[in-house]
Motif scaffolding. Sequence first.
Motif, PDB file in Angstrom:
ATOM      1  N   PHE A 383       0.792  -1.379  -0.106  1.00 27.53           N
ATOM      2  CA  PHE A 383      -0.086   0.030   0.131  1.00 27.53           C
ATOM      3  C   PHE A 383       0.916   1.262   0.008  1.00 27.53           C
ATOM      4  O   PHE A 383       0.439   2.224  -0.473  1.00 27.53           O
ATOM      5  CB  PHE A 383      -1.070   0.105   1.321  1.00 27.53           C
ATOM      6  N   VAL A 384       2.089   1.258   0.509  1.00 25.11           N
ATOM      7  CA  VAL A 384       2.898   2.303   0.400  1.00 25.11           C
ATOM      8  C   VAL A 384       3.479   2.694  -1.087  1.00 25.11           C
ATOM      9  O   VAL A 384       3.407   3.786  -1.357  1.00 25.11           O
ATOM     10  CB  VAL A 384       4.192   2.086   1.391  1.00 25.11           C
ATOM     11  N   ILE A 385       3.619   1.491  -1.694  1.00 24.71           N
ATOM     12  CA  ILE A 385       3.821   1.659  -3.005  1.00 24.71           C
ATOM     13  C   ILE A 385       2.876   2.267  -3.986  1.00 24.71           C
ATOM     14  O   ILE A 385       2.953   3.292  -4.831  1.00 24.71           O
ATOM     15  CB  ILE A 385       4.446   0.370  -3.782  1.00 24.71           C
ATOM     16  N   LYS A 386       1.591   1.923  -3.536  1.00 20.80           N
ATOM     17  CA  LYS A 386       0.450   2.242  -4.458  1.00 20.80           C
ATOM     18  C   LYS A 386       0.259   3.721  -3.856  1.00 20.80           C
ATOM     19  O   LYS A 386      -0.097   4.602  -4.710  1.00 20.80           O
ATOM     20  CB  LYS A 386      -0.904   1.455  -3.838  1.00 20.80           C
ATOM     21  N   PHE A 387       0.479   4.007  -2.539  1.00 24.88           N
ATOM     22  CA  PHE A 387       0.220   5.444  -2.129  1.00 24.88           C
ATOM     23  C   PHE A 387       1.190   6.565  -3.125  1.00 24.88           C
ATOM     24  O   PHE A 387       0.855   7.465  -3.365  1.00 24.88           O
ATOM     25  CB  PHE A 387       0.441   5.351  -0.806  1.00 24.88           C
ATOM     26  N   PHE A 388       2.633   6.039  -3.027  1.00 25.55           N
ATOM     27  CA  PHE A 388       3.534   6.996  -3.677  1.00 25.55           C
ATOM     28  C   PHE A 388       3.265   7.032  -5.086  1.00 25.55           C
ATOM     29  O   PHE A 388       3.531   7.897  -5.764  1.00 25.55           O
ATOM     30  CB  PHE A 388       4.753   6.351  -3.474  1.00 25.55           C
ATOM     31  N   LYS A 389       2.640   6.012  -5.779  1.00 17.44           N
ATOM     32  CA  LYS A 389       2.383   5.859  -7.146  1.00 17.44           C
ATOM     33  C   LYS A 389       1.115   7.038  -7.311  1.00 17.44           C
ATOM     34  O   LYS A 389       1.215   8.119  -8.291  1.00 17.44           O
ATOM     35  CB  LYS A 389       1.746   4.733  -7.610  1.00 17.44           C
ATOM     36  N   SER A 390       0.193   7.095  -6.297  1.00 21.72           N
ATOM     37  CA  SER A 390      -0.864   8.205  -6.406  1.00 21.72           C
ATOM     38  C   SER A 390      -0.219   9.589  -6.079  1.00 21.72           C
ATOM     39  O   SER A 390      -0.649  10.516  -7.008  1.00 21.72           O
ATOM     40  CB  SER A 390      -1.906   7.905  -5.246  1.00 21.72           C
ATOM     41  N   LEU A 391       0.812   9.913  -5.406  1.00 18.75           N
ATOM     42  CA  LEU A 391       1.469  10.896  -5.271  1.00 18.75           C
ATOM     43  C   LEU A 391       2.287  11.699  -6.449  1.00 18.75           C
ATOM     44  O   LEU A 391       2.175  12.627  -6.887  1.00 18.75           O
ATOM     45  CB  LEU A 391       2.402  11.023  -4.048  1.00 18.75           C
ATOM     46  N   ARG A 392       2.687  10.514  -7.125  1.00 21.80           N
ATOM     47  CA  ARG A 392       3.643  10.808  -8.455  1.00 21.80           C
ATOM     48  C   ARG A 392       2.531  11.306  -9.524  1.00 21.80           C
ATOM     49  O   ARG A 392       3.087  12.206 -10.292  1.00 21.80           O
ATOM     50  CB  ARG A 392       4.435   9.419  -8.769  1.00 21.80           C
ATOM     51  N   ASN A 393       1.402  10.831  -9.362  1.00 18.69           N
ATOM     52  CA  ASN A 393       0.432  11.316 -10.373  1.00 18.69           C
ATOM     53  C   ASN A 393      -0.605  12.304 -10.060  1.00 18.69           C
ATOM     54  O   ASN A 393      -1.426  12.840 -10.980  1.00 18.69           O
ATOM     55  CB  ASN A 393      -0.298  10.024 -10.912  1.00 18.69           C
ATOM     56  N   MET A 394      -0.275  13.047  -9.055  1.00 15.57           N
ATOM     57  CA  MET A 394      -1.049  13.962  -8.819  1.00 15.57           C
ATOM     58  C   MET A 394      -0.905  15.231  -9.527  1.00 15.57           C
ATOM     59  O   MET A 394       0.084  15.454  -9.985  1.00 15.57           O
ATOM     60  CB  MET A 394      -0.666  14.582  -7.241  1.00 15.57           C
TER      61      MET A 394
END
Length: 397
Positions: A383-394
């Motif tokens: 979920f951390v990987i998923k979370f940072f992926k969301s941040l990268r695409n913000m």
Amino acid sequence: MMSELSLGNMRVVDDLTLYEDPGFSKKKYFLLSDEREIYLKLDEQQYLYFKVLIPYLNGLTNKEQIEEELRNQLGQSIDISKGIEFLYQKGLFYGTEKKTVSKVELELSGKKLFEAPMVAIQEKYGLLLRRTLVFIMILSWISIIVGMFLIIRDPQIVVETYRESKSFRWSEVALWEYVVVGVGIFLSVIIHELGHILTANYFGIKLKSFNFLIHMGISPVFYIKYKNLYATTSKKKALVLMAGVYFNLIQASLFWLLLCLTSDWKFAVLMIMNLGAIISNLSLLGVSDGYHVAAILFGVEGLRWNMLKQMSRIIQIKGQGRPVMSRKGWLMVGYFLLSYGMTFAGIYYWIKLVVDFLGLHILNSNVISILAVAAMLMSVGYFVIKFFKSLRNMNLS
């Protein structure tokens, strides 16, 4: 650019709302759309600008007509290009099919298990919910007053009751008692959310849904989605958010009374659990009720969303040198990391508590610890990987 396009076939979303909140010490202004999940805080000049602009965006065919109408109304020229561009970028025109990301779901980085609609329930049972709140409030005052009276009359009762509640052997505890405690803890969490629901309904705030997800793959989280929470006064918002904590206090006081009467360890566990929930929810770390109330009191709504954007900015410019940010920006990032650090620490100690308890009955505590920590790290890592992926695409605009 939107300002260069014809507005003939476009219109702003139907629920676009401007709201002026009197606040606690100064006025606050919001631009809202539940349909697009947009909740923007404005300054006074922005509020006045959109207040005269938005009514003209539907029904007039082009930029020149709108500017002419506004010039006739205000007696001066006003450039609407930036305002139209701003609304377009935020996806507030129909036809701009911009996918929005829920701030709550992005930050929780969890897997939603279900979402129960609340609109029809509130419409059908709104009066019953209001009467239920009144009844619970009367009951709470009685239980809190009686509980405080017992403590004031005999302060030693706390220590004595606690000792008596521990005077049993784990080997003598039946399976059904564990089930009762588990169900009691689950219901305590549901009742916390019920506090938000009943109070929001009482103030006329529309409810959208009741949600349940698994935070970071290991921590269950319940939360309520509201339809027009920001389009109400700061006082009402704060009361709605604090209602869950108050309902934990009600439960703690009731379990305290039952503990005094029975000295049953199960009531001690449920009382302590609710007291712990109060402390956790009053914490200013994470996305607790206490954080949101503090943000309302100090007029810093959206602070954590800005922190997410700061984190996203750092991630997106990785490899391009050190990010240039203000001292305030770095403080927000530090606070953000502290919040998640405390969250992980809390999860760790919760698992340790469960492991130590299970070690009394099932397997060696060390074996369970290794398995539990391994499972936690795998789940959190995903979920951390998923979370940072969301941040990268913000979108940082």
